[in-house]
Design a protein around this motif. Sequence first.
Motif, mmCIF file in Angstrom:
data_model
loop_
_atom_site.group_PDB
_atom_site.id
_atom_site.type_symbol
_atom_site.label_atom_id
_atom_site.label_comp_id
_atom_site.label_asym_id
_atom_site.label_seq_id
_atom_site.Cartn_x
_atom_site.Cartn_y
_atom_site.Cartn_z
ATOM 1 N N LEU A 76 -24.455 -36.509 15.069
ATOM 2 C CA LEU A 76 -25.253 -36.728 16.145
ATOM 3 C C LEU A 76 -26.512 -37.051 15.439
ATOM 4 O O LEU A 76 -27.082 -36.358 14.579
ATOM 5 N N SER A 77 -27.196 -38.242 15.693
ATOM 6 C CA SER A 77 -28.205 -38.481 14.919
ATOM 7 C C SER A 77 -29.365 -38.466 16.159
ATOM 8 O O SER A 77 -29.268 -38.717 17.382
ATOM 9 N N VAL A 78 -30.494 -38.260 15.830
ATOM 10 C CA VAL A 78 -31.819 -38.086 16.695
ATOM 11 C C VAL A 78 -33.057 -38.692 16.052
ATOM 12 O O VAL A 78 -33.275 -38.315 15.022
ATOM 13 N N ASN A 112 -26.253 -38.146 28.578
ATOM 14 C CA ASN A 112 -26.736 -36.971 28.075
ATOM 15 C C ASN A 112 -25.640 -36.193 27.244
ATOM 16 O O ASN A 112 -24.437 -36.175 27.422
ATOM 17 N N VAL A 113 -26.275 -35.883 26.007
ATOM 18 C CA VAL A 113 -25.587 -35.114 25.228
ATOM 19 C C VAL A 113 -25.986 -33.883 24.964
ATOM 20 O O VAL A 113 -27.168 -33.621 24.821
ATOM 21 N N VAL A 159 -22.849 -32.479 12.336
ATOM 22 C CA VAL A 159 -24.098 -32.754 11.383
ATOM 23 C C VAL A 159 -25.012 -33.402 12.331
ATOM 24 O O VAL A 159 -24.778 -34.546 12.894
ATOM 25 N N LEU A 160 -26.113 -32.693 12.430
ATOM 26 C CA LEU A 160 -27.105 -32.910 13.464
ATOM 27 C C LEU A 160 -28.226 -33.730 12.395
ATOM 28 O O LEU A 160 -28.780 -33.072 11.442
ATOM 29 N N MET A 191 -26.365 -41.692 19.743
ATOM 30 C CA MET A 191 -27.748 -41.848 19.203
ATOM 31 C C MET A 191 -28.627 -41.099 20.136
ATOM 32 O O MET A 191 -28.739 -41.639 21.193
ATOM 33 N N LEU A 192 -29.159 -39.999 19.589
ATOM 34 C CA LEU A 192 -29.807 -39.193 20.742
ATOM 35 C C LEU A 192 -31.188 -39.397 20.705
ATOM 36 O O LEU A 192 -31.970 -39.811 19.705
#
Lengths: 81, 137
Positions: free
Chosen positions: B4-6, A58-59, A70-71, B34-35
């Motif tokens: 963070l990639s989603v 989990n993040v 950077v999302l 990788m979310l």
Amino acid sequence: MSEPKDGCVTPAKGPIVPAEAGEREAPQKEDKKIMTAQVGKPAPDFEISAYYEGGFKNVKLSDYKGKWIVLCFYPGDFTFV
Amino acid sequence: MQVLSVSTDSRFSHKIWQEEELNKMVDGGFPYPMLSDQGGRVGTVYGVYDPDAGVNIRGRFIIDPDGVIQAMEVLTPSVGRNVGELIRQLKAFQHTRKTGEVMPSEWQPGKPTLKPSPAMVGKVWEVWKPETRPREE
């Protein structure tokens, strides 16, 4: 490589809503109306499952406080662009 | 800097995508978490979830070390991102956080920055001019 400790079944928690808004009321209903991401405002926190370094974990966004983040959202794995 | 990639794909899909495709495109594959945002609940909060398509559209957020969103860019699915522009913005925000200086439009790393002060009012032209570029249709 060591076996990832986290199993494959840890549930994702999704957006972390403030205590007063959450729990009893149905949070999904409210989430649909609230768009809280705005420049100059705190990034909405969340905790969701992720794949990283060969394992699952989990993040939580706020765990990265102190770093530039950077999302990046994207439509899907295996798409072309 | 942490990327963070989603997407709305499952983490299992991420694993196979990494192993079967990304590893072959880029040496070592995608090096960041990788979310998995199944249901698009996080994307909804960030304003990038398209409920008709059931996916998160391309949205990119720069978040500073205090957890504050400094920049966002959202594109419809047919156009990809420009990593150069992301890096330019990231460097600009890092610079302004460190020094308090500001970056004029068209600023690139290494180009002059501005130190806002009463004395500079009306004098920006002395230190900075926009580059002319061909007119677009």
